[in-house]
Scaffold this active site. Structure first.
Site, PDB file in Angstrom:
ATOM      1  N   HIS A   1      36.411  23.013  34.151  1.00 39.01           N
ATOM      2  CA  HIS A   1      35.770  21.753  33.596  1.00 39.01           C
ATOM      3  C   HIS A   1      34.848  22.072  32.452  1.00 39.01           C
ATOM      4  O   HIS A   1      33.934  21.463  32.202  1.00 39.01           O
ATOM      5  CB  HIS A   1      35.194  20.673  34.873  1.00 39.01           C
ATOM      6  CG  HIS A   1      35.930  20.695  36.217  1.00 39.01           C
ATOM      7  ND1 HIS A   1      36.651  19.554  36.270  1.00 39.01           N
ATOM      8  CD2 HIS A   1      35.938  21.423  37.159  1.00 39.01           C
ATOM      9  CE1 HIS A   1      37.441  19.813  37.568  1.00 39.01           C
ATOM     10  NE2 HIS A   1      36.917  20.819  38.031  1.00 39.01           N
TER      11      HIS A   1
ATOM     12  N   LYS B   1      26.299  28.437   7.688  1.00 40.62           N
ATOM     13  CA  LYS B   1      27.587  28.013   8.178  1.00 40.62           C
ATOM     14  C   LYS B   1      28.551  29.586   8.425  1.00 40.62           C
ATOM     15  O   LYS B   1      28.501  29.951   7.497  1.00 40.62           O
ATOM     16  CB  LYS B   1      28.100  26.829   8.109  1.00 40.62           C
ATOM     17  CG  LYS B   1      27.679  25.397   8.418  1.00 40.62           C
ATOM     18  CD  LYS B   1      27.461  25.096   9.787  1.00 40.62           C
ATOM     19  CE  LYS B   1      28.622  24.476  10.231  1.00 40.62           C
ATOM     20  NZ  LYS B   1      29.009  23.293   9.409  1.00 40.62           N
TER      21      LYS B   1
ATOM     22  N   SER C   1      30.140  26.950   4.443  1.00 41.93           N
ATOM     23  CA  SER C   1      29.997  25.632   4.199  1.00 41.93           C
ATOM     24  C   SER C   1      29.629  25.456   2.765  1.00 41.93           C
ATOM     25  O   SER C   1      28.696  26.254   2.195  1.00 41.93           O
ATOM     26  CB  SER C   1      29.053  24.549   5.006  1.00 41.93           C
ATOM     27  OG  SER C   1      28.754  23.639   4.430  1.00 41.93           O
TER      28      SER C   1
END
Ligand code: ARG
Length: 449
Positions: free
Chosen positions: A143, A270, A264
């Site tokens: 999960h 990034k 980015s």
């Protein structure tokens, strides 16, 4: 006047099959000559002409003509220009219907071999990472919640197994693709004393088709390939998802090589995992291509129908997408670095040992359900006090169960992993066996061709 003829043209994509088409024609013409259906001189002239056509195509000099619709008509017309009316004997005892079925099967067989070689390459890369990080323990998830510690290599070998099933599916598809359709004619067979076994042998097919009507209209092999490809892409999509998650700052488990990340245009910090994201995204079109072909086929009466021409573009797209993805992964995986310190420290988090503590109580005679309840209460107790299972005192433990002793503190990620020592479990001994088995699979080419 509007020109509608473009609608039925396929030359811009079926020209990809030129090599298979010419190979098939050569085998056909040799058979015609061997059987006395055409003269050896004519056959030789046609074969030489086909070789010249192939050279033209490969040197970019072939005069492709869309008004001739498809690959077969383009090649036949060019052959006639090069060798004259003898070219007209090539199509004796053949139809474009069994011809295209042949081309596609020859192509699919080659592509399957290429796919298998590339799948082995990815499996090899996974094995390499397993060896590099063989003893590292990481959090295992259910999960997407931290669940129990596992070996990083155990996690990777799960993907090895998925790809091994893909190998099996592609090999299985190969066996059903490996059937010669040529000799079926348009649909009913041909009125010449052909030798289909000879053609099959020349082209490397292990069987000839048993029913001409089936042979010209069957595309199950292309469907099977697409299903195997869709399943394989699904596996890569899942792996991609993990790579995306693991390379986030929140997880911080892995770092990808610069080559497989992009910055980015606005945020300088990034390192986006674009290749993994694109692989995940491309899975969609491969699913779409499978659905597309299933739908093309569903309403077709026997035998050949022109709808079948629509089998190719999606199929080629699937082939290209799958092979490109397999190549990217072979490049990307070896350069992936694991933050060993980070995953090791997280895997020692005490809540992930709650199951082991329950098993500890079971070892002291407590029924598992009761032990599970004790541990649930203990976890809640720790959470309320913002502490953890390793920091509370033995007295506190004993408030929940008198069966706890001092050795409860010896339970660790390492002991948890080592305890799961049944076949298929994450104990280092078992995972080492699994890794050996994986290497053996690669050596023996198990389930391959
Ligand atoms: N271009 C066709 C295809 O891809 C070849 C077979 C055409 N046969 C015919 N009877 N028109 O399926």
């Amino acid at each position: 006047m509007t020109d509608y003829s473009n609608y039925t043209v396929s030359i811009h994509y079926d020209k990809r099959l030129y090599r298979q088409d010419i190979t098939g024609s050569k085998a056909h013409v040799r058979m015609l000559s061997q059987q006395g259906i055409i003269s050896p001189e004519d056959a030789e002239q046609i074969v030489q002409g086909l070789i010249a056509v192939q050279e033209e195509i490969e040197s970019g000099k072939f005069p492709w003509d869309a008004s001739l619709e498809d690959l077969h008509m383009n090649i036949e017309r060019r052959l006639a220009q090069l060798i004259g009316p003898t070219a007209g004997r090539l199509h004796t005892g053949r139809s474009r219907n069994d011809q295209i079925a042949l081309d596609l099967r020859l192509y699919t067989k080659e592509v399957i071999k290429d796919t298998l070689a590339n799948l082995r390459g990815v499996q090899q890369a996974l094995v390499g990472l397993c060896e590099q990080y063989s003893s590292v323990i990481m959090p295992g998830y259910t999960h997407l919640q931290r669940a129990q510690p596992v070996l990083f290599s155990h996690h990777l070998l799960a993907y090895f197994q998925m790809l091994q099933r893909d190998v099996g599916r592609f090999s299985d598809c190969y066996r059903r693709t490996d059937v010669l359709p040529l000799g079926s004619g348009a649909l009913a067979g041909v009125p010449y004393p052909t030798d289909r076994e000879f053609v099959a042998q020349q082209l490397g097919f292990s069987k000839v088709s048993a029913n001409s009507m089936d042979a010209v209209s069957d595309r199950d092999f292309a469907l099977e390939f697409q299903f195997a490809a869709a399943t394989c892409m699904m596996h890569f999509s899942r792996m991609s998802e993990e790579i995306v998650i693991w390379s986030s700052r929140e997880f911080g488990f892995i770092r990808l090589a610069d080559e497989f990340t992009t910055g980015s245009s606005i945020m300088p910090q990034k390192r986006n995992p674009d290749f993994a994201e694109i692989a995940r995204g491309k899975t969609g079109r491969v699913y779409g291509n499978l659905m597309g072909l299933l739908t093309v086929l569903k309403g077709l009466p026997l035998t050949y129908n022109r709808d079948l021409q629509e089998d190719k573009e999606g199929f080629f797209d699937t082939v290209d997408t799958l092979l490109a993805t397999l190549k990217v992964y072979q490049g990307m995986l070896p350069g992936l670095t694991l933050d060993v310190e980070r995953v090791s420290s997280l895997s020692g988090e005490s809540y992930m040992l709650a199951t082991d503590l329950a098993d500890y109580l079971v070892g002291r005679g407590v029924p598992f359900r009761e032990a599970h309840g004790v541990m649930r209460d203990l976890c809640r107790y720790c959470e309320e006090r913002s502490t953890d299972l390793q920091s509370i005192s033995l007295d506190e433990y004993r408030k929940f169960s008198a069966s706890f002793e001092q050795d409860v503190y010896q339970i660790s990620a390492a002991s948890s992993v080592a305890a799961r020592d049944n076949p298929g479990g994450t104990a280092p001994k078992r995972v080492a066996e699994g890794l050996e088995q994986a290497k053996q699979i690669l050596r023996d080419n198990t389930d391959g061709l």
